[in-house]
Design a protein around this motif. Sequence first.
Motif, PDB file in Angstrom:
ATOM      1  N   ASN A  34       0.824  -1.208   0.000  1.00 18.17           N
ATOM      2  CA  ASN A  34       0.000   0.000   0.000  1.00 18.17           C
ATOM      3  C   ASN A  34       0.863   1.266   0.000  1.00 18.17           C
ATOM      4  OD1 ASN A  34      -2.384   1.455   0.123  1.00 18.17           O
ATOM      5  ND2 ASN A  34      -3.183   0.314   1.871  1.00 18.17           N
ATOM      6  N   ASP A  35       0.197   2.430  -0.172  1.00 18.01           N
ATOM      7  CA  ASP A  35       0.946   3.691  -0.106  1.00 18.01           C
ATOM      8  C   ASP A  35       0.909   4.297   1.295  1.00 18.01           C
ATOM      9  OD1 ASP A  35      -1.655   4.464   0.050  1.00 18.01           O
ATOM     10  OD2 ASP A  35      -1.651   5.717  -1.754  1.00 18.01           O
ATOM     11  N   ARG A  36       0.468   3.508   2.268  1.00 27.52           N
ATOM     12  CA  ARG A  36       0.487   3.947   3.669  1.00 27.52           C
ATOM     13  C   ARG A  36       0.797   2.737   4.552  1.00 27.52           C
ATOM     14  NH1 ARG A  36      -3.712   2.108   6.687  1.00 27.52           N
ATOM     15  NH2 ARG A  36      -5.449   1.254   5.507  1.00 27.52           N
ATOM     16  N   ILE A  37       1.287   3.009   5.763  1.00 31.75           N
ATOM     17  CA  ILE A  37       1.461   1.903   6.707  1.00 31.75           C
ATOM     18  C   ILE A  37       0.144   1.717   7.476  1.00 31.75           C
ATOM     19  CG2 ILE A  37       3.939   2.292   6.963  1.00 31.75           C
ATOM     20  CD1 ILE A  37       3.298   3.421   9.818  1.00 31.75           C
ATOM     21  N   GLY A  38       0.028   0.635   8.206  1.00 31.91           N
ATOM     22  CA  GLY A  38      -1.118   0.485   9.117  1.00 31.91           C
ATOM     23  C   GLY A  38      -2.022  -0.689   8.822  1.00 31.91           C
ATOM     24  N   GLY A  39      -2.197  -1.037   7.532  1.00 31.42           N
ATOM     25  CA  GLY A  39      -3.123  -2.129   7.222  1.00 31.42           C
ATOM     26  C   GLY A  39      -4.492  -1.845   7.805  1.00 31.42           C
ATOM     27  N   ARG A  40      -4.926  -2.729   8.700  1.00 31.08           N
ATOM     28  CA  ARG A  40      -6.268  -2.587   9.286  1.00 31.08           C
ATOM     29  C   ARG A  40      -6.323  -1.534  10.397  1.00 31.08           C
ATOM     30  NH1 ARG A  40      -7.578  -8.759  10.134  1.00 31.08           N
ATOM     31  NH2 ARG A  40      -5.408  -9.012   9.474  1.00 31.08           N
ATOM     32  N   ILE A  41      -5.228  -0.862  10.660  1.00 33.05           N
ATOM     33  CA  ILE A  41      -5.272   0.334  11.512  1.00 33.05           C
ATOM     34  C   ILE A  41      -5.288   1.515  10.546  1.00 33.05           C
ATOM     35  CG2 ILE A  41      -3.976   1.782  13.119  1.00 33.05           C
ATOM     36  CD1 ILE A  41      -2.925  -0.759  14.419  1.00 33.05           C
ATOM     37  N   TYR A  42      -6.350   2.286  10.603  1.00 25.94           N
ATOM     38  CA  TYR A  42      -6.478   3.388   9.657  1.00 25.94           C
ATOM     39  C   TYR A  42      -7.144   4.579  10.357  1.00 25.94           C
ATOM     40  CZ  TYR A  42      -7.716   5.785   5.275  1.00 25.94           C
ATOM     41  OH  TYR A  42      -7.863   6.703   4.268  1.00 25.94           O
ATOM     42  N   THR A  43      -6.296   5.426  10.919  1.00 33.25           N
ATOM     43  CA  THR A  43      -6.780   6.642  11.579  1.00 33.25           C
ATOM     44  C   THR A  43      -6.738   7.752  10.539  1.00 33.25           C
ATOM     45  OG1 THR A  43      -5.704   5.868  13.617  1.00 33.25           O
ATOM     46  CG2 THR A  43      -6.454   8.165  13.573  1.00 33.25           C
ATOM     47  N   LYS A  44      -7.908   8.227  10.144  1.00 30.07           N
ATOM     48  CA  LYS A  44      -7.955   9.238   9.077  1.00 30.07           C
ATOM     49  C   LYS A  44      -8.176  10.621   9.684  1.00 30.07           C
ATOM     50  CE  LYS A  44     -10.105  10.276   4.664  1.00 30.07           C
ATOM     51  NZ  LYS A  44     -11.175   9.978   3.733  1.00 30.07           N
ATOM     52  N   LYS A  45      -7.394  11.585   9.203  1.00 32.97           N
ATOM     53  CA  LYS A  45      -7.546  12.947   9.709  1.00 32.97           C
ATOM     54  C   LYS A  45      -8.458  13.722   8.761  1.00 32.97           C
ATOM     55  CE  LYS A  45      -4.693  16.502  11.746  1.00 32.97           C
ATOM     56  NZ  LYS A  45      -3.349  17.013  11.922  1.00 32.97           N
ATOM     57  N   VAL A  46      -9.577  14.209   9.326  1.00 33.64           N
ATOM     58  CA  VAL A  46     -10.526  14.980   8.518  1.00 33.64           C
ATOM     59  C   VAL A  46     -10.653  16.341   9.170  1.00 33.64           C
ATOM     60  CG1 VAL A  46     -12.827  14.861   7.492  1.00 33.64           C
ATOM     61  CG2 VAL A  46     -11.856  12.814   8.531  1.00 33.64           C
ATOM     62  N   ASN A  47     -10.151  17.369   8.533  1.00 34.43           N
ATOM     63  CA  ASN A  47     -10.169  18.731   9.108  1.00 34.43           C
ATOM     64  C   ASN A  47      -9.835  18.723  10.600  1.00 34.43           C
ATOM     65  OD1 ASN A  47     -11.252  19.495   6.623  1.00 34.43           O
ATOM     66  ND2 ASN A  47     -13.338  19.177   7.379  1.00 34.43           N
ATOM     67  N   ASP A  48      -8.689  18.244  10.955  1.00 37.55           N
ATOM     68  CA  ASP A  48      -8.226  18.236  12.356  1.00 37.55           C
ATOM     69  C   ASP A  48      -8.950  17.250  13.272  1.00 37.55           C
ATOM     70  OD1 ASP A  48      -6.228  20.007  11.968  1.00 37.55           O
ATOM     71  OD2 ASP A  48      -7.433  21.770  12.488  1.00 37.55           O
ATOM     72  N   THR A  49      -9.915  16.508  12.747  1.00 33.16           N
ATOM     73  CA  THR A  49     -10.563  15.478  13.569  1.00 33.16           C
ATOM     74  C   THR A  49     -10.057  14.131  13.090  1.00 33.16           C
ATOM     75  OG1 THR A  49     -12.520  16.856  13.714  1.00 33.16           O
ATOM     76  CG2 THR A  49     -12.799  14.552  14.321  1.00 33.16           C
ATOM     77  N   LYS A  50      -9.598  13.308  14.054  1.00 27.80           N
ATOM     78  CA  LYS A  50      -9.100  11.978  13.669  1.00 27.80           C
ATOM     79  C   LYS A  50     -10.203  10.962  13.887  1.00 27.80           C
ATOM     80  CE  LYS A  50      -4.278  12.870  14.646  1.00 27.80           C
ATOM     81  NZ  LYS A  50      -3.278  12.767  15.694  1.00 27.80           N
ATOM     82  N   VAL A  51     -10.487  10.180  12.857  1.00 24.85           N
ATOM     83  CA  VAL A  51     -11.512   9.142  13.000  1.00 24.85           C
ATOM     84  C   VAL A  51     -10.900   7.781  12.667  1.00 24.85           C
ATOM     85  CG1 VAL A  51     -13.479  10.672  12.581  1.00 24.85           C
ATOM     86  CG2 VAL A  51     -12.413   9.536  10.631  1.00 24.85           C
ATOM     87  N   GLU A  52     -11.373   6.775  13.390  1.00 25.29           N
ATOM     88  CA  GLU A  52     -10.857   5.421  13.188  1.00 25.29           C
ATOM     89  C   GLU A  52     -11.737   4.696  12.173  1.00 25.29           C
ATOM     90  OE1 GLU A  52      -8.118   4.871  14.453  1.00 25.29           O
ATOM     91  OE2 GLU A  52      -7.989   5.990  16.333  1.00 25.29           O
ATOM     92  N   LEU A  53     -11.160   4.398  11.020  1.00 27.26           N
ATOM     93  CA  LEU A  53     -11.908   3.609  10.030  1.00 27.26           C
ATOM     94  C   LEU A  53     -11.486   2.145  10.077  1.00 27.26           C
ATOM     95  CD1 LEU A  53     -12.029   6.236   7.142  1.00 27.26           C
ATOM     96  CD2 LEU A  53     -13.804   5.673   8.787  1.00 27.26           C
ATOM     97  N   GLY A  54     -10.558   1.853  10.968  1.00 28.94           N
ATOM     98  CA  GLY A  54     -10.144   0.469  11.228  1.00 28.94           C
ATOM     99  C   GLY A  54     -10.184   0.229  12.730  1.00 28.94           C
ATOM    100  N   ALA A  55      -9.142  -0.453  13.250  1.00 32.16           N
ATOM    101  CA  ALA A  55      -9.140  -0.841  14.677  1.00 32.16           C
ATOM    102  C   ALA A  55      -9.243   0.366  15.602  1.00 32.16           C
ATOM    103  CB  ALA A  55      -7.864  -1.621  14.975  1.00 32.16           C
ATOM    104  N   THR A  56     -10.049   0.205  16.657  1.00 39.61           N
ATOM    105  CA  THR A  56     -10.333   1.322  17.563  1.00 39.61           C
ATOM    106  C   THR A  56     -10.079   0.994  19.026  1.00 39.61           C
ATOM    107  OG1 THR A  56     -12.104   1.935  16.054  1.00 39.61           O
ATOM    108  CG2 THR A  56     -12.147   2.977  18.231  1.00 39.61           C
ATOM    109  N   TRP A  57     -10.557  -0.194  19.478  1.00 38.51           N
ATOM    110  CA  TRP A  57     -10.611  -0.434  20.922  1.00 38.51           C
ATOM    111  C   TRP A  57      -9.595  -1.469  21.410  1.00 38.51           C
ATOM    112  CZ3 TRP A  57     -15.497  -0.525  18.243  1.00 38.51           C
ATOM    113  CH2 TRP A  57     -16.250   0.642  18.421  1.00 38.51           C
TER     114      TRP A  57
END
Length: 352
Positions: A34-57
């Motif tokens: 991929n062009d990013r590290i993390g695989g199923r860990i995917y913390t996406k930054k949206v206008n300064d807010t980070k959201v977890e689209l993969g592992a969270t808890w």
Amino acid sequence: MKKKIIILGAGLSGIYLGYQLKKAGFSIQILEANDRIGGRIYTKKVNDTKVELGATWLWRYNEELLKICKELNISLFEQDMDGDALFEATENNLPQRFKTPQNQEISYRVVGGTATILKELTKDFSEDEILLNHKVLEIDDIGTSLKVSTEKTVFIADIVISTIPPQLLVNSVSFSSKLDPNLIQIASNTHTWMKDSIKFAIVYKTPFWKEQGLSGVAFSNIGPFTEMYDHSNFEYNRFALMGFLNGDLINESRDSRERKIKEQLFKFFGKNGKNYLSYEEKVWKEEELLNFDNNKFIHPHFNNGHSVYQKEFLKGKFIIAGSETSSNYGGYMEGAIYRGNQIVEALKNKFQ
Ligand SMILES: Cc1cc2nc3c(=O)[nH]c(=O)nc-3n(C[C@H](O)[C@H](O)[C@H](O)COP(=O)(O)OP(=O)(O)OC[C@H]3O[C@@H](n4cnc5c(N)ncnc54)[C@H](O)[C@@H]3O)c2cc1C
């Protein structure tokens, strides 16, 4: 001379193995398609807010994961569950308020997002220790070493450790020397955790649900979202809700899914629900670097941690890691760390 170890995949398993093996004095290189590290860990930054689209808890029984978080000074905080939850039973009824039981297992989140774990683990890596956009296609046994071919380059290593989910590994990477047929059979039938999930997050300006005495926790029998949680940050200055969508929505367009969610949020929260800043989603089933889709149903966690994964292959030069190969919490982040520790100990015993 230092043993050269090539790790396939830069998800939590690959990065953690790299971190520990480098610390133990091995020469390491991680190849990530991929062009990013993390695989199923995917913390996406949206206008300064980070959201977890993969592992969270994480949970308190994730002992090995908690240990590494402590070592790296990573802080955790409790999933906010304060307030009433909502439940939508049928299409024709309004969602009902209910109190979530007090004695539930506490889930924890990582301050700064789950990707903070990766950031801390890779802090001392040099540029050529993690190579992105390097999809591994073939592994050749060339005697005392293995030759690893990507679309671009060829690498030679003493040991290769794969962290590609086993089902995908045996169906997407070619081997010049035949792998153990038992391994291929088991791997082809090993479930990859969350491979079919659709995760979404909605960013808001304010946590309006709290003003209504709600926790942000919501469940629905009919969808599009089936479960949802408060996803505001630890500092409590960025506000969001996050959850899972009904898997059947994979056949619809992103716009259609968003439109349906918007209607459902209106039903749950009134006009505040519709007034969001951003809608984000990740359809994991479409992720080619996670899924090998042969339309075969495999029960969740089936064959996770199977004893075949404890073996070494290609005369000790090829090892299979990754969360699904862990006999403890296979499929979860804890599994990635547990299996990583097992392999690091074995390699240290063998070569040091
Ligand atoms: C939506 C979702 C929610 C989840 N929630 C939780 C949670 O709350 N708690 C929890 O503990 N776990 C959760 N998980 C599971 C957790 O994310 C995984 O257990 C963990 O991240 C697995 O890490 P891994 O490195 O073993 O595998 P992966 O993260 O899958 O990493 C494998 C890597 O290999 C790469 N790759 C694939 N093919 C090739 C190739 N040919 N060449 C090179 N690289 C390749 C991939 O791109 C990927 O980066 C969740 C997962 C998902 C998808």
